[in-house]
Design a protein around this motif. Structure first.
Motif, PDB file in Angstrom:
ATOM      1  N   SER A 184      14.236  74.495-148.678  1.00 25.92           N
ATOM      2  CA  SER A 184      14.642  75.678-147.914  1.00 25.92           C
ATOM      3  C   SER A 184      15.563  76.581-148.732  1.00 25.92           C
ATOM      4  N   GLN A 216      11.433  83.426-144.314  1.00 28.19           N
ATOM      5  CA  GLN A 216      12.610  82.806-143.714  1.00 28.19           C
ATOM      6  C   GLN A 216      12.249  81.834-142.597  1.00 28.19           C
ATOM      7  N   LEU A 220      11.957  74.094-142.309  1.00 26.14           N
ATOM      8  CA  LEU A 220      12.147  72.960-143.215  1.00 26.14           C
ATOM      9  C   LEU A 220      13.449  72.201-142.954  1.00 26.14           C
ATOM     10  N   TYR A 223      15.876  70.474-146.882  1.00 27.03           N
ATOM     11  CA  TYR A 223      17.018  71.347-147.153  1.00 27.03           C
ATOM     12  C   TYR A 223      16.933  71.920-148.569  1.00 27.03           C
ATOM     13  N   ALA A 231      11.561  78.604-144.190  1.00 25.48           N
ATOM     14  CA  ALA A 231      12.811  77.988-144.638  1.00 25.48           C
ATOM     15  C   ALA A 231      13.564  77.362-143.462  1.00 25.48           C
ATOM     16  N   ASP A 232      13.580  78.064-142.331  1.00 24.32           N
ATOM     17  CA  ASP A 232      14.266  77.541-141.140  1.00 24.32           C
ATOM     18  C   ASP A 232      13.569  76.286-140.612  1.00 24.32           C
TER      19      ASP A 232
END
Length: 241
Positions: free
Chosen positions: A178, A189, A195, A175, A192-193
């Motif tokens: 991310s 992105q 993670l 988190y 990031a998603d």
């Protein structure tokens, strides 16, 4: 029912309420109202769907309530196992609740301006929604931070499966990463998603374990008297004999 088990079940209910409120408010209602590239469409959505917009604010307030209470109940649950980590869960959870509280206020202000326009209402409403979304983005730091001591408590107490503890710690770190990637590399992105997926799995595992099992049986022998099973007339009579 032992006090510790009851505390665990209450914590699970609050955590489930947090998950449901977040899913309905942020993932379901917000996308139906906010048009990222069209301020006029966002304004029109708020005017045409007032009830939905009000529900969005209400769900964000429900997130604040359940997040704050879950933070307190996690502290009650784990304080006997690791007081410092339990306090960290409470502190990070409460900070995250404050962040979402500000987001709710911004959404409420956007609705007020949409219904009673002042100046360039479309631009103002859009800015308020963007600020609310960024509060969620930066607030992800504290949502990640509260998972790390939560996983630490699982590992140190041995009241729950150890893989759950490792998953929560790893998910919390994910988190954090991310949140930074979301701002430093907007084009990544998908990374990031990905993670935050371990955190999602860990959270629902935690919710399920709290609701169905609570804690392992040996935890009851490791807790102080104020978290032991409550005395009943039968147990008192047996002790007297």
């Amino acid at each position: 029912m032992p006090t510790l088990i009851r505390t665990a079940r209450t914590t699970g209910i609050l955590y489930l309420g947090l998950a449901i409120a977040g899913a309905l408010g942020f993932l379901l209602i917000r996308p139906r109202l906010f048009a990222a590239d069209d301020p006029s469409a966002t304004l029109a959505n708020l005017v045409q769907h007032q009830s939905l917009a009000r529900a969005g604010v209400a769900f964000e307030l429900l997130i604040v309530v359940t997040q704050a209470l879950a933070a307190v109940w996690f502290h009650r649950l784990f304080r006997a196992a690791d007081a410092r980590a339990a306090s960290a869960i409470a502190a990070f959870g409460l900070i995250n609740a404050v962040v979402i509280l500000v987001s709710a206020a911004l959404l409420a202000t956007a609705l007020d301006i949409a219904l009673d326009p002042v100046g360039d209402a479309a631009a103002t409403v859009q800015v308020l929604y963007l600020a609310s979304g960024n509060l969620w983005g930066v607030g992800g730091l504290f949502f990640g931070l509260w998972l790390i001591p939560m996983g630490t408590c699982v590992l140190r107490s041995n009241w729950m499966p150890r893989p759950l503890g490792y998953l929560l710690v790893g998910g919390g770190i994910g988190y954090l990463l991310s949140a930074f990637i979301g701002y430093l590399a907007p084009g990544a992105q998908a990374v990031a998603d990905a993670l935050v997926l371990p955190a999602t799995v860990g959270e629902f595992w935690m919710i399920g374990y709290l609701l169905t099992r609570g804690v392992r049986g040996h935890a009851l022998d490791q807790t102080p008297p104020d978290q032991q099973p409550e005395a009943t007339p039968q147990t008192i009579g047996s002790a007297a004999d």
